[in-house]
Write a protein that holds these residues in place. Sequence first.
Motif, PDB file in Angstrom:
ATOM      1  N   THR A 116       1.632  16.737  31.342  1.00 17.15           N
ATOM      2  CA  THR A 116       2.234  16.812  32.871  1.00 17.15           C
ATOM      3  C   THR A 116       2.625  18.215  33.256  1.00 17.15           C
ATOM      4  O   THR A 116       2.218  18.960  34.332  1.00 17.15           O
ATOM      5  CB  THR A 116       3.120  15.829  33.130  1.00 17.15           C
ATOM      6  OG1 THR A 116       2.773  14.534  32.800  1.00 17.15           O
ATOM      7  CG2 THR A 116       3.413  15.630  34.885  1.00 17.15           C
ATOM      8  N   ALA A 117       3.509  18.921  32.295  1.00 14.03           N
ATOM      9  CA  ALA A 117       4.083  20.043  32.555  1.00 14.03           C
ATOM     10  C   ALA A 117       3.332  21.005  32.770  1.00 14.03           C
ATOM     11  O   ALA A 117       3.052  21.991  33.728  1.00 14.03           O
ATOM     12  CB  ALA A 117       5.147  20.579  31.728  1.00 14.03           C
ATOM     13  N   SER A 118       2.060  21.133  31.727  1.00 11.38           N
ATOM     14  CA  SER A 118       1.148  22.083  31.899  1.00 11.38           C
ATOM     15  C   SER A 118       0.037  21.764  33.092  1.00 11.38           C
ATOM     16  O   SER A 118      -0.401  22.864  33.582  1.00 11.38           O
ATOM     17  CB  SER A 118       0.171  22.059  30.604  1.00 11.38           C
ATOM     18  OG  SER A 118       0.964  22.315  29.477  1.00 11.38           O
ATOM     19  N   SER A 123      -1.399  24.128  38.405  1.00  7.82           N
ATOM     20  CA  SER A 123      -1.275  23.695  39.807  1.00  7.82           C
ATOM     21  C   SER A 123      -0.820  24.905  40.805  1.00  7.82           C
ATOM     22  O   SER A 123      -1.225  25.512  41.663  1.00  7.82           O
ATOM     23  CB  SER A 123      -0.814  22.220  40.193  1.00  7.82           C
ATOM     24  OG  SER A 123      -0.681  22.028  41.549  1.00  7.82           O
ATOM     25  N   GLU A 124       0.410  25.557  40.053  1.00  7.43           N
ATOM     26  CA  GLU A 124       1.035  26.706  40.599  1.00  7.43           C
ATOM     27  C   GLU A 124       0.175  27.877  40.304  1.00  7.43           C
ATOM     28  O   GLU A 124      -0.077  28.549  41.357  1.00  7.43           O
ATOM     29  CB  GLU A 124       2.475  26.793  39.692  1.00  7.43           C
ATOM     30  CG  GLU A 124       3.413  25.744  40.128  1.00  7.43           C
ATOM     31  CD  GLU A 124       4.671  25.886  39.288  1.00  7.43           C
ATOM     32  OE1 GLU A 124       5.157  27.022  38.711  1.00  7.43           O
ATOM     33  OE2 GLU A 124       5.326  24.937  38.985  1.00  7.43           O
ATOM     34  N   ILE A 125      -0.610  28.011  39.335  1.00  8.04           N
ATOM     35  CA  ILE A 125      -1.407  29.054  39.096  1.00  8.04           C
ATOM     36  C   ILE A 125      -2.667  29.090  40.375  1.00  8.04           C
ATOM     37  O   ILE A 125      -2.953  30.101  40.889  1.00  8.04           O
ATOM     38  CB  ILE A 125      -1.890  28.973  37.611  1.00  8.04           C
ATOM     39  CG1 ILE A 125      -0.762  29.238  36.612  1.00  8.04           C
ATOM     40  CG2 ILE A 125      -3.181  30.055  37.813  1.00  8.04           C
ATOM     41  CD1 ILE A 125      -1.362  28.982  35.086  1.00  8.04           C
ATOM     42  N   ALA A 126      -3.116  27.770  40.363  1.00  7.08           N
ATOM     43  CA  ALA A 126      -4.082  27.750  41.443  1.00  7.08           C
ATOM     44  C   ALA A 126      -3.644  28.284  42.598  1.00  7.08           C
ATOM     45  O   ALA A 126      -4.362  28.873  43.457  1.00  7.08           O
ATOM     46  CB  ALA A 126      -4.648  26.309  41.426  1.00  7.08           C
ATOM     47  N   THR A 127      -2.424  27.685  43.243  1.00  4.86           N
ATOM     48  CA  THR A 127      -1.849  27.984  44.440  1.00  4.86           C
ATOM     49  C   THR A 127      -1.589  29.602  44.571  1.00  4.86           C
ATOM     50  O   THR A 127      -1.965  30.178  45.417  1.00  4.86           O
ATOM     51  CB  THR A 127      -0.380  27.140  44.648  1.00  4.86           C
ATOM     52  OG1 THR A 127      -0.585  26.009  44.446  1.00  4.86           O
ATOM     53  CG2 THR A 127       0.424  27.616  45.814  1.00  4.86           C
TER      54      THR A 127
END
Length: 140
Positions: A116-118, A123-127
């Motif tokens: 989940t953390a990864s 998701s943060e990288i995609a944003t």
Amino acid sequence: MPPLPDYRPKQLSLGPLESEILNIVWDLGTATVKDVHDRILSDPDRELAYASVTTVLRRLTNKGWLTCHKEGKAFYWQPLVSRKQAQAIKSFDQLHRFLAISNPDIVASFADSLDTASLEQLSEIATHLQALRKQRQGKR
């Protein structure tokens, strides 16, 4: 992590002694063979010929990691990229090698096995990528 620098060493792979000596030069900022040799020999369990340090420094220069200049009779080595830039370059290279597998099933299987953390990190990288791309489009 800093953005990728425009400059990249010619050869990324380094042996253990090359990595150790590069880390010493990063620590010192500018170093002579004597500086590096003394640092290695500060460990009483280590032995390394002065000429070996010279050879490795030249090898690192040929690989594009260091630059060398002469002042008087002494040669001084300096890194061409910072430690953080080197980490970014190597990470970029590893990611490209992984994606070069060209098999979406393997990449998807890998991504599916992440915790989940990864997944949150992805998701943060995609944003972040979307924001960078919008910023670039605004500059055009």
